[in-house]
Design a protein around this motif. Structure first.
Motif, PDB file in Angstrom:
ATOM      1  N   ASP A  33       8.077  -2.930   0.659  1.00 62.41           N
ATOM      2  CA  ASP A  33       6.812  -3.042  -0.058  1.00 62.41           C
ATOM      3  C   ASP A  33       7.012  -2.805  -1.559  1.00 62.41           C
ATOM      4  O   ASP A  33       6.117  -2.328  -2.244  1.00 62.41           O
ATOM      5  N   TYR A  34       8.199  -3.157  -2.078  1.00 59.80           N
ATOM      6  CA  TYR A  34       8.507  -2.865  -3.479  1.00 59.80           C
ATOM      7  C   TYR A  34       7.596  -3.606  -4.447  1.00 59.80           C
ATOM      8  O   TYR A  34       7.242  -3.079  -5.484  1.00 59.80           O
ATOM      9  N   TYR A  35       7.203  -4.814  -4.105  1.00 58.28           N
ATOM     10  CA  TYR A  35       6.388  -5.600  -5.030  1.00 58.28           C
ATOM     11  C   TYR A  35       5.015  -4.952  -5.218  1.00 58.28           C
ATOM     12  O   TYR A  35       4.533  -4.816  -6.342  1.00 58.28           O
ATOM     13  N   GLN A  36       4.389  -4.537  -4.113  1.00 58.23           N
ATOM     14  CA  GLN A  36       3.069  -3.913  -4.202  1.00 58.23           C
ATOM     15  C   GLN A  36       3.139  -2.596  -4.957  1.00 58.23           C
ATOM     16  O   GLN A  36       2.245  -2.277  -5.736  1.00 58.23           O
ATOM     17  N   LYS A  37       4.215  -1.836  -4.767  1.00 60.94           N
ATOM     18  CA  LYS A  37       4.362  -0.581  -5.508  1.00 60.94           C
ATOM     19  C   LYS A  37       4.486  -0.848  -7.007  1.00 60.94           C
ATOM     20  O   LYS A  37       3.936  -0.116  -7.822  1.00 60.94           O
ATOM     21  N   ASN A  52       1.961  -0.817 -12.480  1.00 64.97           N
ATOM     22  CA  ASN A  52       1.451  -1.540 -13.648  1.00 64.97           C
ATOM     23  C   ASN A  52      -0.058  -1.360 -13.801  1.00 64.97           C
ATOM     24  O   ASN A  52      -0.562  -1.245 -14.915  1.00 64.97           O
ATOM     25  N   GLU A  53      -0.769  -1.319 -12.712  1.00 58.71           N
ATOM     26  CA  GLU A  53      -2.224  -1.121 -12.763  1.00 58.71           C
ATOM     27  C   GLU A  53      -2.544   0.273 -13.311  1.00 58.71           C
ATOM     28  O   GLU A  53      -3.464   0.435 -14.109  1.00 58.71           O
ATOM     29  N   GLN A  54      -1.782   1.271 -12.907  1.00 55.41           N
ATOM     30  CA  GLN A  54      -1.992   2.628 -13.431  1.00 55.41           C
ATOM     31  C   GLN A  54      -1.705   2.682 -14.928  1.00 55.41           C
ATOM     32  O   GLN A  54      -2.374   3.401 -15.663  1.00 55.41           O
TER      33      GLN A  54
END
Length: 90
Positions: free
Chosen positions: A48-52, A57-59
């Motif tokens: 799940d590296y992409y979602q992390k 980036n969102e944070q």
């Protein structure tokens, strides 16, 4: 006049060992690399590296209270020396 021909066995000539040493070193280095690669394999990448990465980036785009101390220190470091409070002991 004929050139002198040596009748010594091949292993008594130094240049033969120089020619054989190159490939021998490569074979030993390849075996060492194989051993290192099989014994010390890196862990598998998180599926799940992409979602992390997207969450990180969102944070960073929407900073919350967790970044407040860093922002305060950054702003304090950019304050001109004349505007700093006098923190000398009384």
């Amino acid at each position: 006049m004929k050139p002198e021909v040596s009748t010594a066995p091949w292993w008594k000539f130094g240049h033969v060992w120089l020619v054989l040493a190159g490939p021998a070193i490569v074979v030993v280095a390849g075996i060492a690399t194989l051993v290192i690669a099989t014994r010390g394999a890196d862990p598998v990448v998180d599926p799940d590296y992409y979602q992390k990465g997207v969450n990180i980036n969102e944070q960073l785009r929407n900073p919350d209270k967790s970044h407040a101390p860093a922002n305060a220190v950054r702003n304090h470091a950019a304050t001109p020396a004349d505007d700093l409070p006098n923190l000398a002991p009384k």
